[in-house]
Design an enzyme around this catalytic site. Structure first.
Site, PDB file in Angstrom:
ATOM      1  N   HIS A 228      20.039  17.718 -31.242  1.00 39.27           N
ATOM      2  CA  HIS A 228      19.353  17.183 -30.135  1.00 39.27           C
ATOM      3  C   HIS A 228      20.346  18.544 -29.003  1.00 39.27           C
ATOM      4  O   HIS A 228      20.834  18.804 -27.919  1.00 39.27           O
ATOM      5  CB  HIS A 228      20.402  16.550 -28.870  1.00 39.27           C
ATOM      6  CG  HIS A 228      19.866  15.714 -28.468  1.00 39.27           C
ATOM      7  ND1 HIS A 228      20.041  14.528 -27.790  1.00 39.27           N
ATOM      8  CD2 HIS A 228      18.516  16.894 -27.430  1.00 39.27           C
ATOM      9  CE1 HIS A 228      18.726  14.463 -26.725  1.00 39.27           C
ATOM     10  NE2 HIS A 228      17.837  15.956 -26.661  1.00 39.27           N
TER      11      HIS A 228
ATOM     12  N   LYS B 167      26.634   4.459 -20.325  1.00 37.70           N
ATOM     13  CA  LYS B 167      25.808   5.997 -20.616  1.00 37.70           C
ATOM     14  C   LYS B 167      25.874   6.576 -19.655  1.00 37.70           C
ATOM     15  O   LYS B 167      25.166   5.581 -18.456  1.00 37.70           O
ATOM     16  CB  LYS B 167      24.605   5.849 -21.317  1.00 37.70           C
ATOM     17  CG  LYS B 167      24.408   6.903 -21.960  1.00 37.70           C
ATOM     18  CD  LYS B 167      23.104   6.896 -22.589  1.00 37.70           C
ATOM     19  CE  LYS B 167      22.446   8.364 -22.944  1.00 37.70           C
ATOM     20  NZ  LYS B 167      21.138   7.918 -24.050  1.00 37.70           N
TER      21      LYS B 167
ATOM     22  N   CYS C  30      24.396  12.442 -24.729  1.00 32.98           N
ATOM     23  CA  CYS C  30      23.910  12.773 -25.809  1.00 32.98           C
ATOM     24  C   CYS C  30      23.901  15.019 -25.963  1.00 32.98           C
ATOM     25  O   CYS C  30      24.774  14.884 -26.085  1.00 32.98           O
ATOM     26  CB  CYS C  30      22.309  13.027 -25.886  1.00 32.98           C
ATOM     27  SG  CYS C  30      21.907  10.582 -26.355  1.00 32.98           S
TER      28      CYS C  30
ATOM     29  N   LYS D 241      20.699  13.121 -35.834  1.00 32.22           N
ATOM     30  CA  LYS D 241      20.475  13.698 -34.990  1.00 32.22           C
ATOM     31  C   LYS D 241      20.947  14.883 -33.978  1.00 32.22           C
ATOM     32  O   LYS D 241      22.204  14.863 -33.513  1.00 32.22           O
ATOM     33  CB  LYS D 241      20.421  12.796 -33.417  1.00 32.22           C
ATOM     34  CG  LYS D 241      20.296  12.848 -32.075  1.00 32.22           C
ATOM     35  CD  LYS D 241      20.692  11.862 -31.015  1.00 32.22           C
ATOM     36  CE  LYS D 241      20.768  11.832 -30.202  1.00 32.22           C
ATOM     37  NZ  LYS D 241      20.209  11.024 -28.935  1.00 32.22           N
TER      38      LYS D 241
ATOM     39  N   SER E  40      17.086  12.842 -29.759  1.00 28.55           N
ATOM     40  CA  SER E  40      16.841  11.261 -29.854  1.00 28.55           C
ATOM     41  C   SER E  40      15.213  10.345 -29.880  1.00 28.55           C
ATOM     42  O   SER E  40      13.833  10.831 -30.214  1.00 28.55           O
ATOM     43  CB  SER E  40      17.018  10.801 -27.639  1.00 28.55           C
ATOM     44  OG  SER E  40      18.374  12.002 -27.352  1.00 28.55           O
TER      45      SER E  40
ATOM     46  N   ASP F 135      28.813   9.917 -28.972  1.00 29.50           N
ATOM     47  CA  ASP F 135      28.436  10.373 -28.179  1.00 29.50           C
ATOM     48  C   ASP F 135      28.911  10.272 -26.491  1.00 29.50           C
ATOM     49  O   ASP F 135      28.797  10.752 -25.305  1.00 29.50           O
ATOM     50  CB  ASP F 135      27.132  11.292 -27.890  1.00 29.50           C
ATOM     51  CG  ASP F 135      26.220  10.455 -27.737  1.00 29.50           C
ATOM     52  OD1 ASP F 135      26.653   9.682 -28.306  1.00 29.50           O
ATOM     53  OD2 ASP F 135      24.983  11.024 -27.236  1.00 29.50           O
ATOM     54  N   ASN F 136      28.790   9.322 -25.978  1.00 29.07           N
ATOM     55  CA  ASN F 136      28.947   8.319 -24.706  1.00 29.07           C
ATOM     56  C   ASN F 136      28.462   7.197 -24.874  1.00 29.07           C
ATOM     57  O   ASN F 136      28.023   6.483 -25.626  1.00 29.07           O
ATOM     58  CB  ASN F 136      27.815   9.178 -24.073  1.00 29.07           C
ATOM     59  CG  ASN F 136      25.789   8.629 -24.488  1.00 29.07           C
ATOM     60  OD1 ASN F 136      25.771  10.377 -24.731  1.00 29.07           O
ATOM     61  ND2 ASN F 136      25.918   7.595 -24.395  1.00 29.07           N
TER      62      ASN F 136
ATOM     63  N   HIS G  44      21.237   4.243 -30.327  1.00 34.10           N
ATOM     64  CA  HIS G  44      20.024   4.784 -29.264  1.00 34.10           C
ATOM     65  C   HIS G  44      19.191   4.072 -30.249  1.00 34.10           C
ATOM     66  O   HIS G  44      18.425   3.300 -30.693  1.00 34.10           O
ATOM     67  CB  HIS G  44      19.839   5.960 -29.906  1.00 34.10           C
ATOM     68  CG  HIS G  44      19.479   6.950 -28.806  1.00 34.10           C
ATOM     69  ND1 HIS G  44      18.198   6.701 -27.717  1.00 34.10           N
ATOM     70  CD2 HIS G  44      19.745   7.653 -27.382  1.00 34.10           C
ATOM     71  CE1 HIS G  44      17.573   7.061 -27.251  1.00 34.10           C
ATOM     72  NE2 HIS G  44      18.900   8.288 -26.864  1.00 34.10           N
TER      73      HIS G  44
ATOM     74  N   ASP H 211      25.357   7.487 -31.501  1.00 34.73           N
ATOM     75  CA  ASP H 211      24.828   7.607 -30.737  1.00 34.73           C
ATOM     76  C   ASP H 211      25.028   7.008 -29.365  1.00 34.73           C
ATOM     77  O   ASP H 211      23.893   5.451 -30.176  1.00 34.73           O
ATOM     78  CB  ASP H 211      23.171   7.794 -31.013  1.00 34.73           C
ATOM     79  CG  ASP H 211      22.451   8.687 -29.594  1.00 34.73           C
ATOM     80  OD1 ASP H 211      22.831   8.687 -28.667  1.00 34.73           O
ATOM     81  OD2 ASP H 211      21.674   9.464 -30.184  1.00 34.73           O
ATOM     82  N   ASP H 212      25.685   5.863 -28.538  1.00 33.07           N
ATOM     83  CA  ASP H 212      25.026   5.849 -27.419  1.00 33.07           C
ATOM     84  C   ASP H 212      26.281   4.437 -27.820  1.00 33.07           C
ATOM     85  O   ASP H 212      26.069   3.479 -27.334  1.00 33.07           O
ATOM     86  CB  ASP H 212      24.022   5.146 -27.350  1.00 33.07           C
ATOM     87  CG  ASP H 212      22.831   6.225 -26.170  1.00 33.07           C
ATOM     88  OD1 ASP H 212      23.433   7.548 -26.353  1.00 33.07           O
ATOM     89  OD2 ASP H 212      21.786   5.773 -26.064  1.00 33.07           O
TER      90      ASP H 212
ATOM     91  N   ARG I  37      27.324  16.451 -27.495  1.00 28.76           N
ATOM     92  CA  ARG I  37      27.280  17.219 -28.504  1.00 28.76           C
ATOM     93  C   ARG I  37      27.776  18.591 -28.831  1.00 28.76           C
ATOM     94  O   ARG I  37      28.343  19.171 -29.330  1.00 28.76           O
ATOM     95  CB  ARG I  37      26.186  17.464 -29.091  1.00 28.76           C
ATOM     96  CG  ARG I  37      25.653  15.191 -29.528  1.00 28.76           C
ATOM     97  CD  ARG I  37      23.988  15.421 -29.334  1.00 28.76           C
ATOM     98  NE  ARG I  37      24.369  13.351 -29.804  1.00 28.76           N
ATOM     99  CZ  ARG I  37      24.238  13.190 -30.610  1.00 28.76           C
ATOM    100  NH1 ARG I  37      24.059  13.099 -31.901  1.00 28.76           N
ATOM    101  NH2 ARG I  37      23.694  11.612 -30.610  1.00 28.76           N
TER     102      ARG I  37
END
Lengths: 462, 462
Positions: free
Chosen positions: A133, A278, A78, A131, A156, A262-263, A210, A39-40, A82
């Protein structure tokens, strides 16, 4: 069209998948799939992508498989990212154009088919750890979207409240941050152990890196790259544990393991030398590490420069695992020809990058055309869904192969490329929601095509 | 203190300078100085800094001189950056904490001494060609700040009106953008030709690659890196013309030529792999190319990793040219020991990076401590002078030697470093305007020192 009927193209695809897979399936069950998602995490945050954060397990995984250098998330934040990953379709098509908040009543549209549903239909055991989301109401939660079981924080870790859930039950609130990666890992190892008799799909979207960042005692202060590095190093450890469990259970030669994120990075983390972070559709917001390992099926130690996307994972798994594709137009393509080492490049339509309903840019071949850009001064409130969209007065064109930083706009010298990509995007959007088409038409209508040097209007964003 | 009296340190410096320069001055006149300054050029925009823009002349200049990899502008925007360059002092000390606009009544404080005044006092002919941007009223214009002559647009090319001026006269309005670099170059060659009998100082702050971008017919569409690349390539050509003129007049072995830029790239251009762009005090906003060439005096083909600043140029020239230092505390230091190849590193105080009156960060040794960051959501109106200053709830520390991207905040693991730098900055600011001290105290008072993992408050800027 029902899920049982196939159109001609889908029939051919399914047949082709079956033919290719036939010798394999003749002697072995369909392959297990482990999809690990950070994540991130930035493009430059793993050792094998040039980072100084120690990631020996992911580096080894890359050495034993294939690593991509032009792999894209479908969205720079996010939830939409996803949604695209699990459906193989653009987030604007599946009801998740923007980040979902804990109190949001919506989620991933019921009419969509997730990878988990697809593989469950093929007899897979399925679990989601981490996660989610994609919607907090029960109907949108993992156990109602194709997963037999769920364990994790449903969105998150910077959102309130912060429950740790098992299926639909809250088992701890607020979740203790520094325990998450070890507990996720423990759950993964148990799932692998108890699933080993049948094919399984483990989707493991980590909570980190994240913010707020955390790592367990064992990793805290150890990476030399701050809290962010510690969290990444612990995820790397977790990957090592999962790979070790596959091996010790004799499953590693029948399991495809994928790692991505994810990003791009948010406050901390490195996009390598790419522009943006991001939230931005510059490369740094959407280009991600992607490592795939499947001993004997994916050649080891390869680096692919093919342009690929998170949306490609569903169609690739459908082919590889012999599952029928969902009865909707897919935006991703089957990249098994590249993964298996049979081809080096992919023929594909333009890849689109959105902010909410707004197409901000499109990648086609070596070119990336920007119609708009991320700008935190510009706040376009709902219902547009576009949070930070600044339409550009003239489109900007970057030659990504030669200028991955997106430093030099070459639109004025290439007006034909600009016109071609614009037309392709218009055509591509025909099956998209009205909001998307409307937003694009409005942006384009206001835009001046690039002309000669010195005539460019100033953008008012500073 | 009058300009005639020196304190002990200044006396020693002046003496040291005289002693070092003595054998040189015995047989030759004081050296000529050509200071070429680009506008909004990124750290990664020259061939010798990794760009694909063809810059053969600057690459040759670097090969024949010394190139720095940790050279900093004193500010990430135009006017303050230039104020610091010409005075050797922080822009907050000299009355230019922010960008000046055409209608602004102010400019660089009358009480300050510019490099031009310093060298004029030593008998130099002086000329400024290009973008001034230190005050539009006549009293602040170049011909009243030590320059015998001026030719150029007095501020940025995106401001209105856009006059081309000769001394205090408008000779064209609006100035024709694509003619500027050739006309600036022509003026430079004429100045060199008519000044060759005496020592001279040519300050050549180019208009480009600031937007709106333009290049003459000869360079338009040629660089392969868009309008930005074309403009940079034409500046490179101009540098080649100046170096050629010095050579053909037999002056090149008695002339120090310096090339740098005022701040990082804005919309276009590349900061290399550094974080941030123009306006930001992350490295990408303030780290600049710096090339110095002086055949026989500066060793050729060297790359220096010393931390240096535009503010160092005045004290260095004072020493080299035998001019007395201004009777004010200088924030730059004499970097001739590095330029001459005698030493590799410099002992220096913390370098500060400002947004308006706000100290956003400080570099000390390998460390850079951020108290605040650039954020376009935050608008702090005048009189603070801080446009985009977001105070951080906890300071962030980056190890620039190992993490030039500023990706991994290592403050939690190094609280003693944080405390030390904070104290040094407090002490350094004692001679600064009250606004600067007040802003810093307020920021620090609200800040929590870094604690353990997971306890970091979230920054509300997205």
């Amino acid at each position: 069209m029902s899920t049982c009927s196939l159109d001609r193209r889908e029939f051919l695809n399914a047949t082709a998948g079956a033919l290719i897979a036939a010798p394999f399936f003749a002697s072995t069950p369909p392959p297990n799939v482990v999809l690990i998602y950070a994540d991130d995490l930035g493009y430059g945050d793993l050792g094998c992508y040039g980072s100084r954060i120690p990631t020996p397990n992911l580096d080894r995984m890359a050495a034993g498989g294939m690593r991509f250098t032009q792999f894209y998330s479908a969205n720079p934040v996010c939830s939409p990212s996803r949604a695209a990953l699990l459906t193989g379709r653009y987030p604007t098509r599946v009801g998740v154009p923007r980040v979902l908040f804990p109190q949001d009543p919506g989620g991933l549209a019921d009419s969509e088919t997730t990878i988990a549903q697809l593989l469950k239909g093929r007899g897979y055991k399925t679990m989601c750890i981490g996660k989610w989301h994609l919607g907090r109401p029960a109907r949108y939660m993992p156990t109602n979207r194709g997963f037999d079981e769920y364990f994790g924080i449903p969105y998150s870790n910077d959102m309130t409240p912060r429950p740790l859930m098992h299926d639909l039950d809250v088992i701890e609130e607020p979740a203790t941050l520094e325990t998450l990666t070890p507990r996720y890992t423990d759950q993964a190892l148990r799932f692998i152990e108890r699933s080993k008799g049948s094919p399984f799909f483990l989707y493991m979207p980590h909570t980190y890196p994240h913010i707020p960042l955390a790592a367990s005692e064992r990793f805290r202060g150890k990476s030399g790259a701050g809290d962010y590095g510690d969290a990444v190093e612990e995820i790397d450890w977790s990957v090592g544990q999962v790979l070790g469990a596959l091996k010790s259970h004799g499953l590693d030669r029948n399991t495809l393991v994928i790692f991505s994120s994810d990003n791009g990075p948010w406050y901390q983390g490195s996009p390598g030398r790419l522009r943006g972070r991001k939230g931005s559709t510059y490369e740094g917001g959407v280009r991600e590490p992607f490592i795939a390992r499947f001993p004997g099926r994916i050649p080891s130690g390869r680096v692919s420069r093919a342009v690929a996307s998170t949306m490609d994972i569903l169609p690739t798994l459908a082919g590889l695992c012999g599952a029928p594709r969902p009865d909707k137009p897919l935006d991703g393509i089957d990249i098994w020809p590249v993964l298996s080492g049979r081809t080096a490049t992919l023929e594909r339509e333009a890849l689109l990058y959105f902010d909410g309903w707004n197409v901000q840019c499109a990648r086609l071949g070596r070119w990336k055309l920007h119609f708009a850009r991320y700008n935190s001064d510009t706040y376009a409130p709902a219902p547009s869904g576009g949070r930070f969209n600044l339409p550009l007065p003239f489109p900007e064109l970057y030659d990504i192969e030669n200028d991955p930083d997106e430093s030099y706009d070459v639109a004025p010298a290439n007006p034909a490329v600009v016109t071609t990509i614009r037309r392709r995007v218009e055509q591509l959007l025909e099956g998209f929601p009205a909001e998307v088409q409307k937003a694009f038409k409005e942006t384009v209508a206001r835009q001046v095509l690039p002309t000669s040097t010195g005539a460019l209007p100033k953008i008012k964003d500073k």
